[in-house]
Design an enzyme around this catalytic site. Structure first.
Site, mmCIF file in Angstrom:
data_model
loop_
_atom_site.group_PDB
_atom_site.id
_atom_site.type_symbol
_atom_site.label_atom_id
_atom_site.label_comp_id
_atom_site.label_asym_id
_atom_site.label_seq_id
_atom_site.Cartn_x
_atom_site.Cartn_y
_atom_site.Cartn_z
ATOM 1 N N ASP A 107 -57.693 27.240 30.595
ATOM 2 C CA ASP A 107 -58.167 26.692 29.319
ATOM 3 C C ASP A 107 -59.511 27.312 28.967
ATOM 4 O O ASP A 107 -60.235 27.734 29.864
ATOM 5 C CB ASP A 107 -58.450 25.187 29.477
ATOM 6 C CG ASP A 107 -57.240 24.327 29.208
ATOM 7 O OD1 ASP A 107 -56.161 24.884 29.045
ATOM 8 O OD2 ASP A 107 -57.394 23.098 29.186
ATOM 9 N N HIS A 157 -58.923 30.343 43.129
ATOM 10 C CA HIS A 157 -59.692 30.264 41.882
ATOM 11 C C HIS A 157 -61.190 30.244 42.209
ATOM 12 O O HIS A 157 -61.584 29.724 43.256
ATOM 13 C CB HIS A 157 -59.289 28.984 41.137
ATOM 14 C CG HIS A 157 -59.705 28.955 39.717
ATOM 15 N ND1 HIS A 157 -60.964 28.526 39.325
ATOM 16 C CD2 HIS A 157 -59.047 29.291 38.579
ATOM 17 C CE1 HIS A 157 -61.046 28.602 38.006
ATOM 18 N NE2 HIS A 157 -59.908 29.062 37.530
ATOM 19 N N TYR A 167 -63.451 26.805 28.163
ATOM 20 C CA TYR A 167 -64.415 25.760 28.534
ATOM 21 C C TYR A 167 -64.421 24.690 27.444
ATOM 22 O O TYR A 167 -64.330 25.006 26.257
ATOM 23 C CB TYR A 167 -65.820 26.346 28.661
ATOM 24 C CG TYR A 167 -65.998 27.357 29.777
ATOM 25 C CD1 TYR A 167 -65.701 27.029 31.098
ATOM 26 C CD2 TYR A 167 -66.492 28.626 29.501
ATOM 27 C CE1 TYR A 167 -65.894 27.955 32.122
ATOM 28 C CE2 TYR A 167 -66.689 29.558 30.522
ATOM 29 C CZ TYR A 167 -66.379 29.218 31.835
ATOM 30 O OH TYR A 167 -66.569 30.133 32.837
ATOM 31 N N PHE A 222 -63.581 32.693 31.179
ATOM 32 C CA PHE A 222 -64.722 32.611 32.106
ATOM 33 C C PHE A 222 -66.064 32.980 31.480
ATOM 34 O O PHE A 222 -67.104 32.868 32.119
ATOM 35 C CB PHE A 222 -64.490 33.480 33.367
ATOM 36 C CG PHE A 222 -63.320 33.042 34.189
ATOM 37 C CD1 PHE A 222 -63.394 31.871 34.941
ATOM 38 C CD2 PHE A 222 -62.144 33.767 34.209
ATOM 39 C CE1 PHE A 222 -62.306 31.442 35.704
ATOM 40 C CE2 PHE A 222 -61.051 33.350 34.976
ATOM 41 C CZ PHE A 222 -61.132 32.183 35.720
#
Length: 221
Positions: free
Chosen positions: A65, A187, A67, A78
């Protein structure tokens, strides 16, 4: 919602835009932006494609998703705008680059500098409601980004795919591993990284080794 799609992506994205699922998705997203605070700004929803042309793609990083905190999402997975505190996952990405390549931790969390070098920073879901992680999942975005990944896999060769965490690894089902290079790890989120699934993966040096071997210009991380 579509805005100005970069010319090199039109042959891939335009057919998706015309499908019923995407028309339903557009209605949903427009309604969400009209009634709630959503991220990223609508002008940045397709930023991943604006910063990195189809012809230039040599590395793909798949996020989940955007942020969902105030002012964080900028349309690249990211990544955050300059002046925004680095979220925990981004901090861990920069820490791994620091140990892997000896590159000093950067002040800017804006990863458009990577995108301009051919790194497609693609979230699986391109929009989200503020402070509600996963709120725009299963509305059509996943089908759209699957189509993008499948098209890259079919039409290009020797792309390096970086799949971090279980969600990204599932998206990897669309990649022809005989034509491309797939690196997987945990992750970079603290939950995964602190259990030893992220640090030490050396994905950044490995990516550059693969590109160099194929005589493709490496990434300045």
């Amino acid at each position: 919602m579509q805005g100005n799609i970069a010319e090199s992506w039109k042959h891939i994205l335009q057919p998706e835009f015309e499908k019923p699922y995407f028309q339903n998705l557009t209605e949903f997203v427009n309604e969400e932006y009209a009634n709630f605070t959503c991220y990223p700004e609508q002008s940045n929803v397709f930023a991943a494609f604006d910063f990195c042309s189809f012809d230039d793609v040599k590395v793909v990083i798949i996020g989940q998703d955007p942020y969902h905190g105030v002012g964080q999402a900028n349309g690249l997975c990211f990544s955050v705008h300059d002046g925004i505190s680095h979220p925990p996952s981004l901090i861990n990405i920069f820490k791994e680059i620091e140990t892997d390549l000896g590159i000093a931790y950067p002040e800017s969390g804006d990863l458009s500098r990577w995108a301009k070098q051919g790194v497609l920073l693609l979230n699986a879901t391109l929009t989200v409601r503020a402070h509600e992680a996963g709120s725009h999942q299963k509305k059509g975005w996943e089908q759209f980004t699957d189509a993008v990944i499948a098209s890259i896999s079919q039409q290009k060769e020797d792309v390096v795919f970086l799949l971090w965490g279980g969600y990204a690894k599932k998206k990897g089902a669309k990649i022809d591993k005989k034509k491309h290079h797939v690196l997987t790890s945990g992750h970079p989120s603290p939950l995964s990284a602190n259990r030893g699934y992220w640090f030490g993966n050396k994905h950044f040096s490995q990516t550059n080794e693969i590109l160099s071997r194929k005589k493709i210009l490496v990434i300045n991380w």
